[in-house]
Design a protein around this motif. Sequence first.
Motif, PDB file in Angstrom:
ATOM      1  N   HIS A 177       0.041   3.275  -4.342  1.00 14.20           N
ATOM      2  CA  HIS A 177      -1.287   4.371  -3.906  1.00 14.20           C
ATOM      3  C   HIS A 177      -2.501   4.011  -4.379  1.00 14.20           C
ATOM      4  O   HIS A 177      -3.557   3.779  -3.653  1.00 14.20           O
ATOM      5  CB  HIS A 177      -1.085   5.756  -4.419  1.00 14.20           C
ATOM      6  CG  HIS A 177       0.065   6.425  -3.857  1.00 14.20           C
ATOM      7  ND1 HIS A 177      -0.224   7.160  -2.599  1.00 14.20           N
ATOM      8  CD2 HIS A 177       1.302   6.656  -4.195  1.00 14.20           C
ATOM      9  CE1 HIS A 177       0.696   7.688  -2.000  1.00 14.20           C
ATOM     10  NE2 HIS A 177       1.809   7.683  -3.142  1.00 14.20           N
ATOM     11  N   ASN A 195       4.754   2.025  -1.673  1.00 15.30           N
ATOM     12  CA  ASN A 195       4.741   3.049  -2.876  1.00 15.30           C
ATOM     13  C   ASN A 195       3.621   2.700  -3.690  1.00 15.30           C
ATOM     14  O   ASN A 195       3.641   3.087  -4.807  1.00 15.30           O
ATOM     15  CB  ASN A 195       6.135   2.727  -3.562  1.00 15.30           C
ATOM     16  CG  ASN A 195       7.247   3.207  -2.840  1.00 15.30           C
ATOM     17  OD1 ASN A 195       7.319   4.434  -2.687  1.00 15.30           O
ATOM     18  ND2 ASN A 195       8.083   2.215  -2.244  1.00 15.30           N
ATOM     19  N   GLY A 197       0.890   7.635   4.524  1.00 15.84           N
ATOM     20  CA  GLY A 197       0.909   7.806   2.962  1.00 15.84           C
ATOM     21  C   GLY A 197      -0.397   8.450   2.134  1.00 15.84           C
ATOM     22  O   GLY A 197      -0.340   8.886   1.215  1.00 15.84           O
ATOM     23  N   GLY A 198      -1.398   8.217   2.806  1.00 20.21           N
ATOM     24  CA  GLY A 198      -2.665   8.482   2.356  1.00 20.21           C
ATOM     25  C   GLY A 198      -3.175   9.842   2.808  1.00 20.21           C
ATOM     26  O   GLY A 198      -2.670  10.132   3.722  1.00 20.21           O
ATOM     27  N   HIS A 231       0.882  -0.951  -0.043  1.00 19.46           N
ATOM     28  CA  HIS A 231      -0.043  -0.023   0.030  1.00 19.46           C
ATOM     29  C   HIS A 231       0.984   1.318   0.076  1.00 19.46           C
ATOM     30  O   HIS A 231       2.114   1.010  -0.348  1.00 19.46           O
ATOM     31  CB  HIS A 231      -1.027  -0.047   1.261  1.00 19.46           C
ATOM     32  CG  HIS A 231      -0.452  -0.170   2.666  1.00 19.46           C
ATOM     33  ND1 HIS A 231       0.621   0.556   2.896  1.00 19.46           N
ATOM     34  CD2 HIS A 231      -0.869  -0.678   3.624  1.00 19.46           C
ATOM     35  CE1 HIS A 231       0.942   0.401   4.097  1.00 19.46           C
ATOM     36  NE2 HIS A 231       0.151  -0.534   4.477  1.00 19.46           N
ATOM     37  N   ALA A 232       0.373   2.382   0.192  1.00 17.94           N
ATOM     38  CA  ALA A 232       1.151   3.611   0.079  1.00 17.94           C
ATOM     39  C   ALA A 232       1.906   3.878   1.408  1.00 17.94           C
ATOM     40  O   ALA A 232       2.647   5.036   1.501  1.00 17.94           O
ATOM     41  CB  ALA A 232      -0.036   4.783  -0.028  1.00 17.94           C
TER      42      ALA A 232
END
Length: 366
Positions: A258, A256, A165-166, A160-161
Amino acid sequence: MADVLRVGVLGSGGIAVAPYGVLPNVGAYGGRIEVTALADVDHVRARATADRFGIPGAYGSLEAMLAEAELDAVVNLTPIPAHAATSRAILEAGKHLAVEKPLASTVAEADALIALAAARGLSIVVAPPDLLYEPYERAGELLRAGTIGKVAFARVRSSHAGPGGGPAGWPSDPSWFYREGSGPLLDMGVYGIHEITGLLGPARRVVAFAGVTEPTRTVRGGPFEGLEMPVTAPDNCLFMLDFGDSTYAVVDGTFNVHASRAPKVEVFGRKGVVSLFRPDGPDLELYRTDIAPGVDGWVEPAQPLATNTRRGRYGRALLVGHLADIVLDGAEPVLSAEHARHALEIMIAVETSARERRFVELTTSF
């Protein structure tokens, strides 16, 4: 045999209290599982969480809970670096164990926990619970039946991000996810490793790439918006597993991704394809060659091949329910410590392969 498993929960963080977590969902098992105690190094937090979920005992340490509470098992929800030591203490106290992933930090630690449980006649189950989801069970049946012929390779998305990161950020300080001893391999890659080895069996060797994409991450939103986090653990891991007989899998474990429109798992065989969890698609899809003479295509059954109902009903408490099935009913372990040890060896091999730029042979099985 008893018909109720009395459990204590160690840790009151996200996996314990989030909507998908253990405590909000364990009640779905009715009276089969009774949470009798909760322990956290923050005793005030432990007491507040216990009151919130109607748990009679609240303790400021694992040792106090083990000494005073009436328990058959402990659910270990501590941070990754603490898993091995706390799990050993639980087993030494004669309690069955359900533990978050990974089982330990080294294969030697995992070996010691498995040997200790065997010597005490205790059971261990280890997250993630994905192999208990109906689509993975059904996919395994299809593969074992030869429905898609000889398997050539698989693609597994396990990323996931990254925490923070979201756009919503993260509810707690996520910086530890980016430090040595954590990272996307242990946090996310472990899911893909468990899933594909559960479907295809133990892997034999690993080759990998890993690195740091940016030296600093910034939390995008939420209560820690703007927090700058040094990245000291590789946040970008891509690796390949060799299962022997020209069967391979490509797995990502990175902070990495998204978004993706790809299925979570795709298994490609000489006679078809099994696809799991395509976004906005069925949970399980099957493509077959020669459905009719000279006709290939996706199978479109009147009823879904499988639907992932257990995840929504039990959340992370599914891990505890599985332990109850084993202890109370003698069920065969699916989320075994031996499987978790193999997954751990793969994760260690990924790090070694990326660092030393070589294939790494695996020695464990399950």
